[in-house]
Design a protein around this motif. Structure first.
Motif, mmCIF file in Angstrom:
data_model
loop_
_atom_site.group_PDB
_atom_site.id
_atom_site.type_symbol
_atom_site.label_atom_id
_atom_site.label_comp_id
_atom_site.label_asym_id
_atom_site.label_seq_id
_atom_site.Cartn_x
_atom_site.Cartn_y
_atom_site.Cartn_z
ATOM 1 N N GLY A 9 -0.327 -53.732 -3.487
ATOM 2 C CA GLY A 9 -0.343 -53.873 -4.934
ATOM 3 C C GLY A 9 0.099 -52.655 -5.882
ATOM 4 N N GLY A 10 0.344 -53.012 -7.005
ATOM 5 C CA GLY A 10 0.655 -52.139 -8.062
ATOM 6 C C GLY A 10 1.186 -52.539 -9.283
ATOM 7 N N LEU A 11 1.608 -51.560 -10.059
ATOM 8 C CA LEU A 11 2.454 -51.844 -11.139
ATOM 9 C C LEU A 11 3.770 -51.703 -11.071
ATOM 10 C CD1 LEU A 11 2.578 -52.373 -14.452
ATOM 11 C CD2 LEU A 11 2.497 -49.955 -14.547
ATOM 12 N N VAL A 12 4.415 -52.900 -11.571
ATOM 13 C CA VAL A 12 6.005 -52.945 -11.194
ATOM 14 C C VAL A 12 6.609 -53.442 -12.502
ATOM 15 C CG1 VAL A 12 6.173 -55.001 -10.062
ATOM 16 C CG2 VAL A 12 8.052 -53.400 -9.705
ATOM 17 N N GLN A 13 8.047 -53.060 -12.849
ATOM 18 C CA GLN A 13 8.644 -53.474 -13.801
ATOM 19 C C GLN A 13 9.155 -55.219 -13.803
ATOM 20 O OE1 GLN A 13 11.538 -50.869 -15.281
ATOM 21 N NE2 GLN A 13 10.210 -50.126 -16.827
ATOM 22 N N ALA A 14 9.434 -56.061 -14.384
ATOM 23 C CA ALA A 14 9.939 -57.282 -14.197
ATOM 24 C C ALA A 14 11.380 -57.010 -13.559
ATOM 25 C CB ALA A 14 10.161 -57.863 -15.495
ATOM 26 N N GLY A 15 11.643 -57.916 -12.517
ATOM 27 C CA GLY A 15 12.774 -57.611 -11.883
ATOM 28 C C GLY A 15 12.583 -56.746 -10.532
ATOM 29 N N ALA A 92 -1.132 -61.077 -11.092
ATOM 30 C CA ALA A 92 -2.362 -61.527 -10.444
ATOM 31 C C ALA A 92 -3.167 -60.753 -9.217
ATOM 32 C CB ALA A 92 -2.286 -63.159 -9.809
ATOM 33 N N VAL A 93 -4.238 -61.043 -9.166
ATOM 34 C CA VAL A 93 -4.836 -60.358 -7.881
ATOM 35 C C VAL A 93 -4.586 -61.550 -6.817
ATOM 36 C CG1 VAL A 93 -6.971 -60.105 -6.311
ATOM 37 C CG2 VAL A 93 -6.968 -59.536 -9.110
ATOM 38 N N TYR A 94 -3.963 -60.767 -5.514
ATOM 39 C CA TYR A 94 -3.327 -61.342 -4.636
ATOM 40 C C TYR A 94 -4.324 -61.202 -3.159
ATOM 41 C CZ TYR A 94 1.214 -62.494 -6.483
ATOM 42 O OH TYR A 94 2.113 -62.905 -7.398
ATOM 43 N N TYR A 95 -4.631 -62.313 -2.878
ATOM 44 C CA TYR A 95 -5.430 -62.484 -1.492
ATOM 45 C C TYR A 95 -4.576 -62.872 -0.461
ATOM 46 C CZ TYR A 95 -8.907 -62.493 -5.087
ATOM 47 O OH TYR A 95 -9.605 -62.169 -6.316
ATOM 48 N N CYS A 96 -4.971 -62.309 0.909
ATOM 49 C CA CYS A 96 -4.533 -63.038 1.917
ATOM 50 C C CYS A 96 -5.763 -63.563 2.737
ATOM 51 C CB CYS A 96 -3.775 -62.067 2.965
ATOM 52 S SG CYS A 96 -4.956 -60.708 4.003
ATOM 53 N N ALA A 97 -5.539 -64.456 3.482
ATOM 54 C CA ALA A 97 -6.576 -65.694 3.951
ATOM 55 C C ALA A 97 -6.020 -66.033 5.518
ATOM 56 C CB ALA A 97 -6.937 -66.791 3.109
ATOM 57 N N ALA A 98 -6.927 -66.213 6.340
ATOM 58 C CA ALA A 98 -6.880 -66.680 7.662
ATOM 59 C C ALA A 98 -7.263 -68.169 7.775
ATOM 60 C CB ALA A 98 -7.469 -65.698 8.616
ATOM 61 N N GLY A 99 -6.594 -69.102 8.409
ATOM 62 C CA GLY A 99 -6.940 -70.545 8.629
ATOM 63 C C GLY A 99 -6.608 -70.801 10.044
ATOM 64 N N ARG A 100 -7.161 -71.769 10.379
ATOM 65 C CA ARG A 100 -7.055 -72.260 11.742
ATOM 66 C C ARG A 100 -5.211 -72.432 12.145
ATOM 67 N NH1 ARG A 100 -5.987 -77.393 13.958
ATOM 68 N NH2 ARG A 100 -5.824 -78.323 12.082
ATOM 69 N N SER A 101 -5.286 -72.000 13.321
ATOM 70 C CA SER A 101 -3.657 -72.044 13.964
ATOM 71 C C SER A 101 -3.413 -73.355 14.069
ATOM 72 C CB SER A 101 -3.728 -71.551 15.434
ATOM 73 O OG SER A 101 -4.517 -71.961 16.178
ATOM 74 N N SER A 102 -2.133 -73.645 13.587
ATOM 75 C CA SER A 102 -1.359 -75.174 13.473
ATOM 76 C C SER A 102 0.227 -74.815 12.804
ATOM 77 C CB SER A 102 -2.235 -75.783 12.418
ATOM 78 O OG SER A 102 -1.555 -77.108 12.438
ATOM 79 N N SER A 103 0.682 -76.023 13.488
ATOM 80 C CA SER A 103 2.189 -75.822 12.717
ATOM 81 C C SER A 103 2.016 -76.392 11.372
ATOM 82 C CB SER A 103 2.979 -76.770 13.736
ATOM 83 O OG SER A 103 2.375 -78.155 13.719
ATOM 84 N N PHE A 104 1.142 -76.943 10.976
ATOM 85 C CA PHE A 104 1.017 -77.331 9.575
ATOM 86 C C PHE A 104 0.357 -76.270 8.867
ATOM 87 C CE2 PHE A 104 0.471 -79.788 5.805
ATOM 88 C CZ PHE A 104 -0.693 -79.774 5.441
#
Length: 125
Positions: A9-15, A92-104
């Protein structure tokens, strides 16, 4: 169980562009679907992108479709979110998350059991 740590994450200009990484500990990373969520101040956490355990399926929120790309490298226990053409509303604050393996790929935060600490993305106009 899998532990997740986001970076990039960090600061970036639009585009501009950023690439977020989410490193997972544990030997069962490839058993999990992975999701990216974000939360801006005063707003609820929202789904951004998801990728299935095999990387065979991806899903994106309409607001980021065509600009963001999720990928994973199971050999490195890492999932990525490439963000291009960033807009101020992507901040925003970006989060990664792990969930049950599935094709859905679920868009619900309730279906993800393990979360990282988050990384801040700021987009200046």
């Amino acid at each position: 169980q899998v532990q997740l740590v986001e970076s990039g994450g960090g600061l970036v200009q639009a585009g501009g562009s950023l690439r977020l990484s989410c490193a997972a500990s544990g030997r069962t990373f490839n058993n999990y679907n992975m999701g990216w969520f974000r939360q801006a101040p005063g707003k609820e956490r929202e789904f951004v992108a998801g990728i299935s355990w095999s990387a065979g399926s991806t899903d994106y929120a309409d607001s980021v479709k065509g600009r963001f790309t999720s990928s994973r490298d199971n050999a490195k226990n890492t999932v990525y979110l490439q963000m291009n053409s960033l807009k101020p509303e992507d901040a925003a604050v970006y989060y990664c998350a792990a969930g049950r393996s599935s094709s859905f790929i679920s868009r619900s935060a309730y279906d993800y059991t393990n979360w990282g600490q988050g990384t801040q993305v700021t987009v200046s106009s």
